[in-house]
Design a protein around this motif. Structure first.
Motif, mmCIF file in Angstrom:
data_model
loop_
_atom_site.group_PDB
_atom_site.id
_atom_site.type_symbol
_atom_site.label_atom_id
_atom_site.label_comp_id
_atom_site.label_asym_id
_atom_site.label_seq_id
_atom_site.Cartn_x
_atom_site.Cartn_y
_atom_site.Cartn_z
ATOM 1 N N PHE A 276 17.025 9.834 16.554
ATOM 2 C CA PHE A 276 17.079 8.479 16.949
ATOM 3 C C PHE A 276 16.632 7.424 16.673
ATOM 4 N N GLY A 277 16.816 6.290 16.273
ATOM 5 C CA GLY A 277 15.864 4.839 16.460
ATOM 6 C C GLY A 277 15.702 4.363 14.938
ATOM 7 N N PHE A 278 14.462 4.063 15.260
ATOM 8 C CA PHE A 278 14.124 3.171 13.949
ATOM 9 C C PHE A 278 13.204 3.479 13.359
ATOM 10 N N MET A 279 11.924 4.618 13.969
ATOM 11 C CA MET A 279 10.718 4.709 14.055
ATOM 12 C C MET A 279 10.946 5.966 13.314
ATOM 13 N N VAL A 280 10.324 6.240 12.142
ATOM 14 C CA VAL A 280 9.974 7.813 11.487
ATOM 15 C C VAL A 280 8.501 7.881 11.529
ATOM 16 N N SER A 281 7.611 9.006 11.130
ATOM 17 C CA SER A 281 6.128 9.061 10.555
ATOM 18 C C SER A 281 6.640 9.914 9.167
ATOM 19 N N ILE A 282 5.799 9.839 8.430
ATOM 20 C CA ILE A 282 5.451 10.959 7.419
ATOM 21 C C ILE A 282 4.171 10.789 7.469
ATOM 22 N N GLU A 283 4.168 12.730 6.637
ATOM 23 C CA GLU A 283 2.387 13.404 6.153
ATOM 24 C C GLU A 283 2.614 13.344 4.471
ATOM 25 N N VAL A 284 2.211 12.731 3.703
ATOM 26 C CA VAL A 284 1.755 12.262 2.304
ATOM 27 C C VAL A 284 1.115 13.406 1.889
ATOM 28 N N LYS A 285 1.437 14.187 0.680
ATOM 29 C CA LYS A 285 -0.046 14.694 -0.482
ATOM 30 C C LYS A 285 -0.637 13.796 -0.359
ATOM 31 N N GLY A 286 -1.867 14.230 -0.749
ATOM 32 C CA GLY A 286 -2.903 13.577 -1.135
ATOM 33 C C GLY A 286 -3.840 13.199 -0.068
ATOM 34 N N GLY A 287 -3.664 13.404 1.322
ATOM 35 C CA GLY A 287 -4.804 13.357 2.018
ATOM 36 C C GLY A 287 -4.663 11.325 2.567
ATOM 37 N N ALA A 288 -5.753 10.855 3.824
ATOM 38 C CA ALA A 288 -5.815 9.779 3.475
ATOM 39 C C ALA A 288 -6.063 8.819 2.466
ATOM 40 N N ARG A 289 -6.583 9.535 1.113
ATOM 41 C CA ARG A 289 -6.580 8.470 0.437
ATOM 42 C C ARG A 289 -5.456 8.134 -0.013
ATOM 43 N N ALA A 290 -3.947 8.696 -0.729
ATOM 44 C CA ALA A 290 -2.690 8.903 -1.278
ATOM 45 C C ALA A 290 -1.837 8.027 -0.265
ATOM 46 N N ALA A 291 -1.999 8.528 1.000
ATOM 47 C CA ALA A 291 -1.785 7.630 2.087
ATOM 48 C C ALA A 291 -1.803 5.720 2.404
ATOM 49 N N ASP A 292 -3.592 5.629 2.237
ATOM 50 C CA ASP A 292 -3.618 4.008 1.856
ATOM 51 C C ASP A 292 -3.026 3.607 0.847
ATOM 52 N N LYS A 293 -2.942 4.814 -0.532
ATOM 53 C CA LYS A 293 -2.591 3.828 -1.564
ATOM 54 C C LYS A 293 -1.175 3.456 -1.202
ATOM 55 N N ALA A 294 -0.132 4.530 -0.762
ATOM 56 C CA ALA A 294 1.021 4.277 -0.887
ATOM 57 C C ALA A 294 1.797 3.080 0.240
ATOM 58 N N CYS A 295 0.771 2.432 1.151
ATOM 59 C CA CYS A 295 0.661 1.646 2.330
ATOM 60 C C CYS A 295 0.123 0.283 0.981
ATOM 61 N N ASN A 296 -0.738 0.643 0.434
ATOM 62 C CA ASN A 296 -0.875 -1.040 -0.120
ATOM 63 C C ASN A 296 0.096 -1.449 -0.821
ATOM 64 N N ALA A 297 1.076 -0.045 -1.967
ATOM 65 C CA ALA A 297 1.270 -0.018 -3.125
ATOM 66 C C ALA A 297 3.084 -0.546 -2.630
ATOM 67 N N SER A 298 3.271 -0.610 -1.443
ATOM 68 C CA SER A 298 4.555 -1.284 -1.101
ATOM 69 C C SER A 298 4.504 -3.029 -1.351
ATOM 70 N N LYS A 299 5.600 -3.519 -1.533
ATOM 71 C CA LYS A 299 6.227 -4.594 -2.304
ATOM 72 C C LYS A 299 7.109 -5.848 -1.217
ATOM 73 N N ILE A 300 7.932 -4.613 -0.689
ATOM 74 C CA ILE A 300 8.906 -5.280 0.505
ATOM 75 C C ILE A 300 8.259 -4.994 1.487
ATOM 76 N N ILE A 301 7.861 -3.268 1.970
ATOM 77 C CA ILE A 301 7.764 -3.098 3.507
ATOM 78 C C ILE A 301 6.096 -3.802 3.121
ATOM 79 N N SER A 302 5.562 -3.929 4.621
ATOM 80 C CA SER A 302 3.978 -5.182 4.258
ATOM 81 C C SER A 302 3.063 -4.111 5.597
ATOM 82 N N TYR A 303 1.959 -3.681 5.277
ATOM 83 C CA TYR A 303 0.692 -2.548 5.298
ATOM 84 C C TYR A 303 0.575 -3.013 6.874
#
Ligand SMILES: *Cc1c(COP(=O)(O)O)cnc(C)c1O
Length: 357
Positions: A276-303
């Motif tokens: 329930f609710g609007f919060m979700v956490s995900i773990e991405v393949k490729g560790g911290a680097r990939a996670a940072d990369k994903a967060c920085n690559a979004s155009k609608i969602i803000s990091y």
């Protein structure tokens, strides 16, 4: 003002905290900015009383079914709640949760103000074993940012059976999905900065209780410590709160759709969603680097940190140095906003895909 009644939350947030219904009367309450009041009346000084707080408190009280007090921030409301613990008293608190809550607890312990018994809030037997002789059980559920869900009703019942005060941070669940006072808790705290205000433009908090004695203590803490809210912030929060249930419904609905798709995304190792609710956490393949990369690559969602606003945000939590080590390096916490779900999905999908290259 309308008496507390079994009106539904969608109606309460619109109906409560309005001026009297009288001919020629305003529909919207004002922003009460006076810091002082003429002698001989109920109000004396602006640190203790303010009509704009009272309007906001009427809505919050209706949602949680108690008496609400507005504070300058969620942390101020939490500090006021910790102040209910007698000097040297024991607080049972979880090792995981909102970071500053635990930073504050550790400081209070270092100053000999209280003692902490740390527990894993998802282990009932461990929590129950720690309750004997304790003054307070303080916890949140779902737990930030791993989004596990505690057995809230059992923990409250067991604590109350031992005469332990129970305080619950209800910021993540919101009163639409969990009402701790109704389950027997003594105090509920909120960061109004999050979904209840919902526009990421105000820092504010609240404590809500159904005990007149605790209300009195919390009120005196607010006045004496100066943890009082600004009237303009209270008014903005009230304005935001009027649309909270429809924002919540939209965000929760989108979150459920995104969760289903995230489970099947090749860049995602694990999805953590409490159901329930609007919060979700995900773990991405490729560790911290990939996670940072994903967060920085979004155009609608803000990091960015924080949550519960109309705009979607995500962040790799371990970018904060003091985030507990049990939070995986590759965990991205997502706060889903009210944008169209297909636009959110397209953005997430492209950002996650780019994170893998
Ligand atoms: C943000 C938050 C707080 C602190 O609230 P502030 O308004 O930032 O002081 C406390 N608990 C939870 C769960 C939060 O998300």
């Amino acid at each position: 003002m309308v008496e507390q009644s079994p009106l539904r939350p969608e109606t309460q947030v619109v109906q409560q905290g309005r001026p009297e219904r009288e001919p020629g009367g305003a529909i919207i309450g004002g922003i009460s900015v006076s810091t002082t009041f003429r002698a001989g009346g109920e109000y004396i000084y602006g640190r203790s009383d303010n009509d704009t707080w009272k309007d906001l408190e009427a809505v919050l009280g209706a949602l949680e079914e108690g008496q609400a007090l507005v504070f300058s921030s969620g942390m101020a409301a939490i500090s006021a709640t910790f102040d209910l613990i007698p000097p040297g008293g024991v607080v049972v608190a979880p090792t995981a949760g909102y970071l500053n809550t635990f930073v504050q607890l550790r400081k209070l312990e270092a100053n000999n103000r209280l003692r902490i018994r740390w527990v894993d809030i998802n282990e009932n037997q461990q929590v129950i074993a720690a309750l004997d002789g304790a003054a307070m059980l303080f916890f949140e559920s779902p737990v930030n940012p791993l989004l596990t869900v505690a057995d809230v009703s059992t923990l409250i019942r067991e604590a109350k059976a031992r005469g332990v005060l129970v305080a619950v941070d209800n910021t993540f669940a919101t009163p639409l999905r969990q009402q701790p006072l109704k389950l027997g808790a003594d105090v509920v705290v909120h960061s109004l900065t999050k979904a209840l205000s919902g526009h990421s433009d105000v820092v504010l908090g609240a404590a809500i209780t159904d005990s007149p004695e605790l209300l009195e203590k919390l009120m005196s803490y607010r006045k004496d410590s100066g943890a009082n809210a600004g009237p303009f912030e209270a008014w903005l929060a009230l304005r935001g709160l009027r649309t909270f249930p429809i924002r919540f419904a939209q965000a929760e609905n989108s979150t459920k759709i995104l969760v289903e798709r995230l489970h099947n995304h090749p860049a995602v190792e694990r999805v953590r969603y409490p159901g329930f609710g609007f919060m979700v956490s995900i773990e991405v393949k490729g560790g911290a680097r990939a996670a940072d990369k994903a967060c920085n690559a979004s155009k609608i969602i803000s990091y960015a940190t924080s949550l519960g606003g109309v705009e979607s945000l995500w962040e790799r939590r371990r970018r904060h140095d003091d985030e507990p080590l049990e939070v995986p390096e590759n965990l991205i916490r997502i706060s889903v906003g009210i944008e169209h779900v297909e636009d959110l999905w397209n953005d997430m999908d492209q950002a996650l895909t780019r994170s893998q290259s």
